[in-house]
Write a protein that holds these residues in place. Structure first.
Motif, PDB file in Angstrom:
ATOM      1  N   LEU A 216      81.471  98.546  60.814  1.00 48.69           N
ATOM      2  CA  LEU A 216      80.935  98.513  59.458  1.00 48.69           C
ATOM      3  C   LEU A 216      82.032  98.744  58.418  1.00 48.69           C
ATOM      4  O   LEU A 216      82.060  98.063  57.367  1.00 48.69           O
ATOM      5  N   ALA A 217      82.929  99.682  58.688  1.00 45.87           N
ATOM      6  CA  ALA A 217      84.002  99.961  57.731  1.00 45.87           C
ATOM      7  C   ALA A 217      84.926  98.749  57.568  1.00 45.87           C
ATOM      8  O   ALA A 217      85.274  98.358  56.441  1.00 45.87           O
ATOM      9  N   HIS A 218      85.303  98.135  58.675  1.00 49.61           N
ATOM     10  CA  HIS A 218      86.182  96.963  58.582  1.00 49.61           C
ATOM     11  C   HIS A 218      85.443  95.752  58.013  1.00 49.61           C
ATOM     12  O   HIS A 218      86.067  94.900  57.369  1.00 49.61           O
ATOM     13  N   TYR A 219      84.132  95.669  58.225  1.00 44.76           N
ATOM     14  CA  TYR A 219      83.367  94.571  57.645  1.00 44.76           C
ATOM     15  C   TYR A 219      83.377  94.659  56.118  1.00 44.76           C
ATOM     16  O   TYR A 219      83.522  93.638  55.423  1.00 44.76           O
ATOM     17  N   VAL A 220      83.217  95.860  55.571  1.00 46.49           N
ATOM     18  CA  VAL A 220      83.257  96.032  54.120  1.00 46.49           C
ATOM     19  C   VAL A 220      84.617  95.601  53.572  1.00 46.49           C
ATOM     20  O   VAL A 220      84.705  94.909  52.538  1.00 46.49           O
ATOM     21  N   LEU A 225      87.883  91.441  50.734  1.00 45.33           N
ATOM     22  CA  LEU A 225      89.050  90.564  50.650  1.00 45.33           C
ATOM     23  C   LEU A 225      88.702  89.096  50.836  1.00 45.33           C
ATOM     24  O   LEU A 225      89.616  88.258  50.855  1.00 45.33           O
ATOM     25  N   THR A 226      87.407  88.781  51.010  1.00 41.38           N
ATOM     26  CA  THR A 226      86.932  87.399  51.221  1.00 41.38           C
ATOM     27  C   THR A 226      87.622  86.736  52.401  1.00 41.38           C
ATOM     28  O   THR A 226      88.003  85.559  52.353  1.00 41.38           O
ATOM     29  N   VAL A 227      87.796  87.501  53.489  1.00 45.86           N
ATOM     30  CA  VAL A 227      88.368  86.954  54.718  1.00 45.86           C
ATOM     31  C   VAL A 227      87.254  86.246  55.486  1.00 45.86           C
ATOM     32  O   VAL A 227      86.163  86.808  55.629  1.00 45.86           O
ATOM     33  N   PRO A 228      87.480  85.033  55.968  1.00 48.05           N
ATOM     34  CA  PRO A 228      86.410  84.329  56.687  1.00 48.05           C
ATOM     35  C   PRO A 228      86.087  84.995  58.023  1.00 48.05           C
ATOM     36  O   PRO A 228      86.910  85.726  58.591  1.00 48.05           O
ATOM     37  N   TYR A 229      84.863  84.740  58.498  1.00 47.44           N
ATOM     38  CA  TYR A 229      84.370  85.264  59.765  1.00 47.44           C
ATOM     39  C   TYR A 229      84.386  86.790  59.793  1.00 47.44           C
ATOM     40  O   TYR A 229      84.737  87.419  60.803  1.00 47.44           O
ATOM     41  N   ALA A 230      84.043  87.418  58.668  1.00 49.15           N
ATOM     42  CA  ALA A 230      84.097  88.883  58.585  1.00 49.15           C
ATOM     43  C   ALA A 230      83.164  89.565  59.583  1.00 49.15           C
ATOM     44  O   ALA A 230      83.568  90.556  60.217  1.00 49.15           O
ATOM     45  N   PRO A 231      81.915  89.120  59.796  1.00 48.98           N
ATOM     46  CA  PRO A 231      81.057  89.815  60.777  1.00 48.98           C
ATOM     47  C   PRO A 231      81.612  89.784  62.189  1.00 48.98           C
ATOM     48  O   PRO A 231      81.612  90.809  62.886  1.00 48.98           O
ATOM     49  N   GLY A 253      93.299  95.234  65.469  1.00 49.59           N
ATOM     50  CA  GLY A 253      93.680  94.904  64.097  1.00 49.59           C
ATOM     51  C   GLY A 253      94.569  93.694  63.965  1.00 49.59           C
ATOM     52  O   GLY A 253      94.763  93.184  62.855  1.00 49.59           O
ATOM     53  N   ALA A 254      95.126  93.200  65.079  1.00 47.35           N
ATOM     54  CA  ALA A 254      96.039  92.056  65.000  1.00 47.35           C
ATOM     55  C   ALA A 254      95.312  90.778  64.587  1.00 47.35           C
ATOM     56  O   ALA A 254      95.806  90.008  63.758  1.00 47.35           O
ATOM     57  N   LEU A 255      94.111  90.546  65.136  1.00 50.60           N
ATOM     58  CA  LEU A 255      93.380  89.323  64.812  1.00 50.60           C
ATOM     59  C   LEU A 255      92.924  89.283  63.350  1.00 50.60           C
ATOM     60  O   LEU A 255      93.112  88.256  62.676  1.00 50.60           O
ATOM     61  N   PRO A 256      92.317  90.338  62.785  1.00 44.30           N
ATOM     62  CA  PRO A 256      92.005  90.297  61.353  1.00 44.30           C
ATOM     63  C   PRO A 256      93.229  90.135  60.469  1.00 44.30           C
ATOM     64  O   PRO A 256      93.169  89.452  59.433  1.00 44.30           O
ATOM     65  N   MET A 257      94.353  90.743  60.867  1.00 44.91           N
ATOM     66  CA  MET A 257      95.573  90.563  60.086  1.00 44.91           C
ATOM     67  C   MET A 257      96.029  89.102  60.109  1.00 44.91           C
ATOM     68  O   MET A 257      96.460  88.551  59.088  1.00 44.91           O
ATOM     69  N   LEU A 258      95.929  88.455  61.267  1.00 46.50           N
ATOM     70  CA  LEU A 258      96.344  87.059  61.387  1.00 46.50           C
ATOM     71  C   LEU A 258      95.483  86.146  60.521  1.00 46.50           C
ATOM     72  O   LEU A 258      95.995  85.260  59.815  1.00 46.50           O
ATOM     73  N   ILE A 259      94.172  86.355  60.552  1.00 44.70           N
ATOM     74  CA  ILE A 259      93.285  85.511  59.756  1.00 44.70           C
ATOM     75  C   ILE A 259      93.408  85.838  58.263  1.00 44.70           C
ATOM     76  O   ILE A 259      93.342  84.942  57.408  1.00 44.70           O
ATOM     77  N   PHE A 261      96.110  86.713  56.853  1.00 42.45           N
ATOM     78  CA  PHE A 261      97.387  86.115  56.426  1.00 42.45           C
ATOM     79  C   PHE A 261      97.205  84.655  56.019  1.00 42.45           C
ATOM     80  O   PHE A 261      97.912  84.157  55.142  1.00 42.45           O
ATOM     81  N   THR A 262      96.266  83.951  56.674  1.00 40.96           N
ATOM     82  CA  THR A 262      96.014  82.569  56.304  1.00 40.96           C
ATOM     83  C   THR A 262      95.379  82.451  54.922  1.00 40.96           C
ATOM     84  O   THR A 262      95.493  81.415  54.269  1.00 40.96           O
ATOM     85  N   VAL A 263      94.687  83.509  54.470  1.00 43.37           N
ATOM     86  CA  VAL A 263      94.099  83.507  53.133  1.00 43.37           C
ATOM     87  C   VAL A 263      95.128  83.905  52.094  1.00 43.37           C
ATOM     88  O   VAL A 263      95.332  83.221  51.083  1.00 43.37           O
ATOM     89  N   ASN A 264      95.791  85.027  52.342  1.00 47.58           N
ATOM     90  CA  ASN A 264      96.810  85.528  51.436  1.00 47.58           C
ATOM     91  C   ASN A 264      97.704  86.476  52.229  1.00 47.58           C
ATOM     92  O   ASN A 264      97.196  87.403  52.869  1.00 47.58           O
ATOM     93  N   PRO A 265      99.028  86.268  52.216  1.00 43.75           N
ATOM     94  CA  PRO A 265      99.895  87.165  52.997  1.00 43.75           C
ATOM     95  C   PRO A 265      99.748  88.629  52.622  1.00 43.75           C
ATOM     96  O   PRO A 265      99.913  89.510  53.477  1.00 43.75           O
ATOM     97  N   TRP A 266      99.424  88.929  51.352  1.00 44.58           N
ATOM     98  CA  TRP A 266      99.269  90.328  50.955  1.00 44.58           C
ATOM     99  C   TRP A 266      98.018  90.946  51.573  1.00 44.58           C
ATOM    100  O   TRP A 266      97.946  92.156  51.766  1.00 44.58           O
ATOM    101  N   TYR A 267      97.026  90.112  51.862  1.00 47.72           N
ATOM    102  CA  TYR A 267      95.814  90.641  52.483  1.00 47.72           C
ATOM    103  C   TYR A 267      96.102  91.215  53.870  1.00 47.72           C
ATOM    104  O   TYR A 267      95.431  92.158  54.314  1.00 47.72           O
ATOM    105  N   ALA A 268      97.063  90.635  54.573  1.00 47.80           N
ATOM    106  CA  ALA A 268      97.423  91.158  55.891  1.00 47.80           C
ATOM    107  C   ALA A 268      97.966  92.582  55.785  1.00 47.80           C
ATOM    108  O   ALA A 268      97.669  93.444  56.623  1.00 47.80           O
ATOM    109  N   LEU A 269      98.734  92.845  54.727  1.00 50.23           N
ATOM    110  CA  LEU A 269      99.238  94.212  54.524  1.00 50.23           C
ATOM    111  C   LEU A 269      98.100  95.172  54.179  1.00 50.23           C
ATOM    112  O   LEU A 269      98.112  96.328  54.615  1.00 50.23           O
TER     113      LEU A 269
END
Length: 382
Positions: A216-220, A225-231, A253-259, A261-269
């Motif tokens: 739930l915390a990571h979903y929020v 951050l409008t990352v696709p496939y959030a659920p 955490g590696a997979l959400p960071m990778l996806i 990054f495709t939206v915005n590199p700063w979002y991965a950080l």
């Protein structure tokens, strides 16, 4: 030569041979023994659900099959969903790779005043020696990967079969074990079995609850951050971070960071920082409270048991260490004699200060040299 010497020599050689044979058999069967250990704890985890269904009139074998089928269906659906997400993201990254490469080349030309082009970079990469060696090593490693996958599937099938038999034939197994023990020992075995079921179920419950909170915390965060496939990514983070010990959090955490990054590199950080902060919150605030309520084991003991289990059996030992230690602690607690604790400030965590310290020191020193009570010498009422 004494008559007993040849017999002693034959007996010694026989004992050495038996020891060598037992050691060889143990090393050959260590994989099977670990699989049986995993299957036993899986059976303990599903025992409450199977027993509840069997108490309502359902056959125990059918109840066990339904429980395992539900777990298998959820697992397969989760893997297929994540596989499709990962495949689509890889295709998108490959299609957008030329745009990324052009942006990097333009940045390098403007910053360092170089004259690079995409064609030159692609030719240098395609004709490089390290790429050719990588392709050759990948081609030769396909067989090794296939062998590893087949071995993992066979091990998973072995664990499934043993755990199914342990759960379906649980009463028969306990009856067979108790039939070779006296009544007093039978009660102890049944009590240990019941404690193991409660502690293993409590451990699975606490892990599931922490997986839900983490998801739930990571979903929020991912929705913000409008990352696709959030659920789906939230479910991935929750399950992997809780049920894969030690490295599960960073692997999750590696997979959400990778996806991201495709939206915005700063979002991965942003995702990386949130994963690190939430891990500290979970380790120091959330996990100790949930573990103390469900497994009833001190956090330091839980951490030490995970380290010891990892050193002995690897990832398997880390998974079964906490329920095993909790079961052992609860079982041995009935045989440890407890006493009432004296009412002392040092027990409560405070220490006497000032004059009281000097008074107690003088009283102790004078009591050793003077036969009179220390209270009379200090002028205090007895």
């Amino acid at each position: 030569m004494p008559r007993w010497l040849p017999r002693a020599m034959i007996l010694a050689l026989a004992l050495v041979a038996c020891f060598q044979l037992g050691s060889w058999a143990f090393h050959q069967l260590i994989g099977l023994l670990i699989n049986v250990l995993i299957a036993f704890f899986v059976a303990l985890a599903v025992e409450p659900a199977v027993s509840r269904m069997a108490a309502r009139g359902m056959r125990r074998g059918l109840a066990t099959f339904l429980v395992f089928f539900g777990v298998l269906a959820v697992g397969v659906g989760f893997v297929v969903m994540l596989g499709s997400i990962l495949a689509s993201q890889i295709v998108e990254m490959v299609e957008s790779f030329p745009a990324y490469l052009d942006s990097v080349i333009n940045w390098s030309n403007q910053t360092f005043r170089t004259e690079l082009s995409r064609v030159d970079v692609q030719d240098s990469l395609l004709h490089s020696d390290w790429l050719q060696r990588y392709v050759q090593n990948s081609a030769t490693g396909v067989l090794d990967v296939s062998t590893t996958l087949l071995g993992g599937l066979f091990r998973l099938l072995t664990v499934f079969l043993f755990s199914f038999y342990f759960a379906a034939d649980g009463p028969r197994l306990r009856r067979a074990l108790c039939s070779v023990l006296p009544p007093a020992k039978q009660a102890e075995v049944l009590r240990a079995w019941e404690i193991a079921v409660d502690k293993t179920g409590g451990y699975i419950y606490s892990r599931g609850l922490m997986a839900l909170i983490s998801g739930l915390a990571h979903y929020v965060l991912l929705e913000f951050l409008t990352v696709p496939y959030a659920p789906a990514l939230a479910v991935w983070v929750g399950l992997v971070s809780q049920f894969i010990p030690t490295i599960g959090t960073y692997l999750a955490g590696a997979l959400p960071m990778l996806i991201a990054f495709t939206v915005n590199p700063w979002y991965a950080l942003w995702v990386l920082g949130f994963v690190v902060i939430y891990q500290q919150f979970e380790n120091y605030m959330l996990q100790p409270k949930l573990t103390a309520k469900s497994v009833d084991i001190h956090p330091a003991v839980a951490f030490g048991s995970v380290i010891a289990g990892t050193a002995l059996l690897g990832a398997v030992g880390a998974l079964v260490a906490i329920p095993a230690i909790a079961t052992l602690q609860a079982f041995l607690g009935a045989y440890v004699k407890r006493y009432d604790v004296m009412d002392d400030e040092r027990v409560r965590g405070s220490r006497p200060r000032g004059r009281r310290v000097l008074r107690q020191m003088n009283r102790a020193l004078r009591a050793g040299n003077d036969p009179r009570p220390a209270s009379e010498e200090l002028g205090e009422p007895r």
